[in-house]
Motif scaffolding. Structure first.
Motif, mmCIF file in Angstrom:
data_model
loop_
_atom_site.group_PDB
_atom_site.id
_atom_site.type_symbol
_atom_site.label_atom_id
_atom_site.label_comp_id
_atom_site.label_asym_id
_atom_site.label_seq_id
_atom_site.Cartn_x
_atom_site.Cartn_y
_atom_site.Cartn_z
ATOM 1 N N VAL A 167 -38.020 -7.525 53.390
ATOM 2 C CA VAL A 167 -39.181 -8.625 52.814
ATOM 3 C C VAL A 167 -38.145 -9.625 52.377
ATOM 4 O O VAL A 167 -37.047 -9.506 51.771
ATOM 5 C CB VAL A 167 -39.772 -7.753 51.677
ATOM 6 C CG1 VAL A 167 -38.825 -7.683 50.817
ATOM 7 C CG2 VAL A 167 -40.904 -8.844 51.354
ATOM 8 N N VAL A 168 -38.513 -10.769 52.993
ATOM 9 C CA VAL A 168 -38.045 -12.071 52.732
ATOM 10 C C VAL A 168 -38.704 -12.698 51.445
ATOM 11 O O VAL A 168 -40.055 -12.883 51.598
ATOM 12 C CB VAL A 168 -38.145 -13.157 53.978
ATOM 13 C CG1 VAL A 168 -37.482 -14.449 53.585
ATOM 14 C CG2 VAL A 168 -37.198 -12.500 54.993
ATOM 15 N N VAL A 169 -38.018 -13.123 50.446
ATOM 16 C CA VAL A 169 -38.753 -13.678 49.321
ATOM 17 C C VAL A 169 -38.267 -15.132 49.032
ATOM 18 O O VAL A 169 -37.081 -15.554 49.103
ATOM 19 C CB VAL A 169 -38.506 -12.602 48.056
ATOM 20 C CG1 VAL A 169 -39.245 -11.574 48.060
ATOM 21 C CG2 VAL A 169 -37.259 -12.517 47.582
ATOM 22 N N THR A 170 -38.963 -15.953 48.723
ATOM 23 C CA THR A 170 -38.701 -17.396 48.266
ATOM 24 C C THR A 170 -39.551 -17.942 47.506
ATOM 25 O O THR A 170 -40.784 -17.495 47.078
ATOM 26 C CB THR A 170 -38.655 -18.207 49.733
ATOM 27 O OG1 THR A 170 -37.953 -19.587 49.295
ATOM 28 C CG2 THR A 170 -39.741 -18.358 50.310
ATOM 29 N N GLU A 217 -39.905 -18.745 56.332
ATOM 30 C CA GLU A 217 -40.603 -18.283 57.835
ATOM 31 C C GLU A 217 -39.265 -18.511 58.729
ATOM 32 O O GLU A 217 -39.304 -17.673 59.730
ATOM 33 C CB GLU A 217 -41.688 -19.371 58.151
ATOM 34 C CG GLU A 217 -42.794 -19.374 57.318
ATOM 35 C CD GLU A 217 -43.836 -17.980 57.391
ATOM 36 O OE1 GLU A 217 -43.493 -17.283 58.225
ATOM 37 O OE2 GLU A 217 -44.536 -17.818 56.358
ATOM 38 N N ARG A 218 -38.409 -19.370 58.392
ATOM 39 C CA ARG A 218 -37.310 -19.672 59.520
ATOM 40 C C ARG A 218 -36.361 -18.351 59.367
ATOM 41 O O ARG A 218 -36.129 -17.922 60.336
ATOM 42 C CB ARG A 218 -36.446 -20.832 58.832
ATOM 43 C CG ARG A 218 -37.134 -22.099 59.690
ATOM 44 C CD ARG A 218 -36.217 -23.156 59.361
ATOM 45 N NE ARG A 218 -34.707 -23.175 59.730
ATOM 46 C CZ ARG A 218 -33.661 -24.155 58.950
ATOM 47 N NH1 ARG A 218 -33.876 -24.816 58.314
ATOM 48 N NH2 ARG A 218 -32.305 -23.836 59.470
ATOM 49 N N ALA A 219 -36.170 -17.814 58.154
ATOM 50 C CA ALA A 219 -35.394 -16.718 57.933
ATOM 51 C C ALA A 219 -36.101 -15.479 58.776
ATOM 52 O O ALA A 219 -35.446 -14.781 59.387
ATOM 53 C CB ALA A 219 -35.365 -16.361 56.397
ATOM 54 N N GLY A 222 -36.317 -11.632 63.052
ATOM 55 C CA GLY A 222 -36.958 -11.193 64.219
ATOM 56 C C GLY A 222 -37.824 -9.846 63.907
ATOM 57 O O GLY A 222 -38.224 -9.717 62.852
ATOM 58 N N GLU A 223 -37.492 -8.596 64.373
ATOM 59 C CA GLU A 223 -38.143 -7.502 64.410
ATOM 60 C C GLU A 223 -37.692 -6.843 63.048
ATOM 61 O O GLU A 223 -38.379 -5.879 62.641
ATOM 62 C CB GLU A 223 -37.857 -6.536 65.502
ATOM 63 C CG GLU A 223 -38.861 -6.767 66.557
ATOM 64 C CD GLU A 223 -38.681 -5.906 67.774
ATOM 65 O OE1 GLU A 223 -37.567 -5.077 67.711
ATOM 66 O OE2 GLU A 223 -39.350 -6.130 68.752
ATOM 67 N N ARG A 224 -36.440 -7.276 62.176
ATOM 68 C CA ARG A 224 -36.237 -6.819 61.189
ATOM 69 C C ARG A 224 -37.046 -7.316 59.880
ATOM 70 O O ARG A 224 -36.501 -6.721 58.877
ATOM 71 C CB ARG A 224 -34.543 -7.059 60.947
ATOM 72 C CG ARG A 224 -33.461 -6.355 62.031
ATOM 73 C CD ARG A 224 -32.172 -6.663 61.724
ATOM 74 N NE ARG A 224 -31.243 -6.162 62.658
ATOM 75 C CZ ARG A 224 -30.679 -5.067 62.814
ATOM 76 N NH1 ARG A 224 -31.254 -4.093 62.126
ATOM 77 N NH2 ARG A 224 -30.055 -4.548 63.920
ATOM 78 N N CYS A 225 -37.616 -8.355 60.149
ATOM 79 C CA CYS A 225 -38.625 -8.551 58.950
ATOM 80 C C CYS A 225 -39.837 -8.014 58.908
ATOM 81 O O CYS A 225 -40.472 -7.866 59.853
ATOM 82 C CB CYS A 225 -38.647 -10.183 59.146
ATOM 83 S SG CYS A 225 -39.470 -10.932 57.869
ATOM 84 N N ALA A 226 -40.106 -7.556 57.721
ATOM 85 C CA ALA A 226 -41.451 -6.844 57.600
ATOM 86 C C ALA A 226 -42.451 -7.825 56.995
ATOM 87 O O ALA A 226 -43.644 -7.632 57.041
ATOM 88 C CB ALA A 226 -41.418 -5.480 56.678
ATOM 89 N N GLY A 227 -41.965 -9.037 56.297
ATOM 90 C CA GLY A 227 -43.024 -9.928 55.796
ATOM 91 C C GLY A 227 -42.299 -10.875 54.927
ATOM 92 O O GLY A 227 -41.182 -10.796 54.547
ATOM 93 N N VAL A 228 -43.107 -12.093 54.731
ATOM 94 C CA VAL A 228 -42.582 -13.058 53.700
ATOM 95 C C VAL A 228 -43.432 -13.118 52.310
ATOM 96 O O VAL A 228 -44.309 -13.217 52.712
ATOM 97 C CB VAL A 228 -42.621 -14.477 54.512
ATOM 98 C CG1 VAL A 228 -41.925 -15.585 53.461
ATOM 99 C CG2 VAL A 228 -41.396 -14.364 56.016
ATOM 100 N N LEU A 229 -42.637 -13.305 51.420
ATOM 101 C CA LEU A 229 -43.546 -13.409 50.277
ATOM 102 C C LEU A 229 -42.843 -14.683 49.380
ATOM 103 O O LEU A 229 -41.740 -14.748 49.052
ATOM 104 C CB LEU A 229 -43.081 -12.042 49.181
ATOM 105 C CG LEU A 229 -43.886 -11.939 48.026
ATOM 106 C CD1 LEU A 229 -45.253 -12.115 48.030
ATOM 107 C CD2 LEU A 229 -43.147 -10.731 47.464
ATOM 108 N N ALA A 230 -43.734 -15.461 49.298
ATOM 109 C CA ALA A 230 -43.220 -16.985 48.825
ATOM 110 C C ALA A 230 -43.918 -17.232 47.361
ATOM 111 O O ALA A 230 -44.480 -18.346 47.114
ATOM 112 C CB ALA A 230 -43.609 -18.149 50.038
ATOM 113 N N ASP A 231 -43.882 -16.142 46.562
ATOM 114 C CA ASP A 231 -44.442 -16.371 45.121
ATOM 115 C C ASP A 231 -43.454 -16.477 44.068
ATOM 116 O O ASP A 231 -43.768 -16.442 42.915
ATOM 117 C CB ASP A 231 -45.289 -15.113 44.828
ATOM 118 C CG ASP A 231 -46.531 -14.818 45.823
ATOM 119 O OD1 ASP A 231 -46.771 -16.134 46.475
ATOM 120 O OD2 ASP A 231 -47.007 -13.669 45.818
#
Ligand code: NAD
Length: 353
Positions: free
Chosen positions: A35-38, A47-49, A54-63
């Motif tokens: 999970v990418v957090v920012t 989103e760039r991360a 690619g497929e290694r990303c499960a989701g982006v949390l920008a909170d």
């Protein structure tokens, strides 16, 4: 001579363009659903991360929010569990990394940090969490990033004002590492080089925020500052920054920048070795150099400018010395109250009468 040198388990990849290697770094850890957090402002970078991963990303949390409010941390942990994340990538400043640390601590997944400010949090096993106006901090190996990717190209967008305050935060790490009770020959060298690099690079960044060499030099100094923060015990300065940050919801980096010359002036007479090292690193009287640097760059110089008033200074001063911080000059609550009054701004009292 007597010292204990601690291990440095974090892998550090530093250099322009290394953001592109994020997928390889996560692959090296054998992670497949990170999970990418920012922070909300860095969502596009998050989103760039995700694209790089690619497929290694499960989701982006920008909170992510400054000071890691408990409800934000708990929601982030819940989201990481929902996503069945097996790793976390924090992209952004100390706020993003703080949320990443909450997720790493509560779920046990490894953390990769891609810092875009000079907070130094990426190098430390220190977590923070703010609940009911009180910021708790602690050390836990689960929150120490396994990998840090420093790419100075990601920092050119950091506004000059934010860069200056964030560099003030980094300088505070270097200064406190110099007078820390557990400083070692290595941490002293790092801290002095960090202070030199930051004070050299910061005016160049302010003059041209897109100068790649200046940005790289400043990030290098911030890395060294964070490395020292990770392995030494911080003293009164950090205690004050946390007490004020949690209690008055002041911006972390700006609070460091305002407090630093005051705490340095109060402390150096009791820390002659640190005073000499800092004078060599800064090329002059440390207090005068710091005051001059921050004034030239338009940094805030009073807590009042950050929105503080003195209504709760007595309570905060008591909190700052309970228990006393590990510091070369042990402060009483009255000493701290004096420092806070001085830092609030000459003759300023904004408390309701
Ligand atoms: P921050 O992460 O809140 O960033 C400041 C602002 O700059 C945010 O709005 C962010 O979106 C924006 N920003 C970040 N990178 C940018 C970029 N490259 N371009 C444009 N805008 C950008 O602030 P910070 O000072 O980095 O971190 C503060 C937090 O970190 C506090 O909560 C503090 O307690 C914590 N901290 C923790 C440690 C530790 O070891 N645990 C150390 C230092 C700081």
């Amino acid at each position: 001579m007597r010292f204990t040198e601690l291990p440095r388990p974090t892998r550090v990849a530093f250099g322009a363009g290394r953001f592109a290697e994020l997928g390889e770094e996560v692959g090296r850890l054998d992670r497949h659903r990170v999970v990418v957090v920012t922070t909300p402002g860095r969502r596009a970078l998050g989103e760039r991360a995700a694209d790089v991963l690619g497929e290694r990303c499960a989701g982006v949390l920008a909170d992510a929010v400054e000071h890691v409010p408990a409800e934000v941390a708990d929601a982030g942990v819940a989201r990481a569990r929902e996503l069945d994340a097996d790793g976390c990538v924090a992209v952004g400043g100390g706020s993003a990394i703080g949320l990443g640390k909450a997720i790493a601590r509560d779920t046990g997944v490894p953390l990769v940090a891609v810092p875009t400010t000079y907070s130094g949090s990426e190098m430390t096993p220190v977590w923070g969490r703010t609940e009911d106006g009180v910021k708790a901090t602690g050390r836990d190996e689960r929150v120490r990033p396994a990998v840090v990717v420093y790419d100075p190209e990601l920092t050119t967008s950091l506004p000059v004002g934010v860069s200056v305050n964030s560099a003030g935060n980094a300088l505070a790490h270097a200064v406190e590492a110099l007078w820390a009770p557990d400083a070692t020959p290595v941490t002293r060298l790092e801290a002095a080089e960090s202070a030199r690099a930051i004070t050299d690079a910061l005016p160049r960044v302010a003059a041209d925020p897109s100068d790649p060499a200046a940005r790289a030099d400043l990030l290098y100094g911030a890395w060294l500052a964070g490395a020292g923060l990770a392995v030494t015990t911080m003293g009164l300065h950090h205690r004050l920054a946390h007490v004020l940050g949690g209690g008055l919801d002041l911006p972390h980096a700006g609070t460091h920048t305002v407090l630093l010359p005051h705490v340095v002036a109060w402390t150096l007479p009791a820390a002659p070795d640190a005073a000499a090292a800092l004078e060599r690193a800064l090329g002059g009287d440390p207090v005068a150099v710091l005051r001059g640097l921050f004034a030239d760059l338009g940094a805030p110089t009073t807590l009042a400018e950050l929105g503080a008033d003195d209504a709760s200074f007595d309570v905060l001063a008591e909190r700052a010395v309970s228990p006393p911080p590990a510091h070369p000059r042990v402060p009483t609550a009255a000493d701290v109250r004096g420092l806070l009054d001085e830092a609030l701004g000459a003759g300023v009292s904004t408390a309701p009468s």
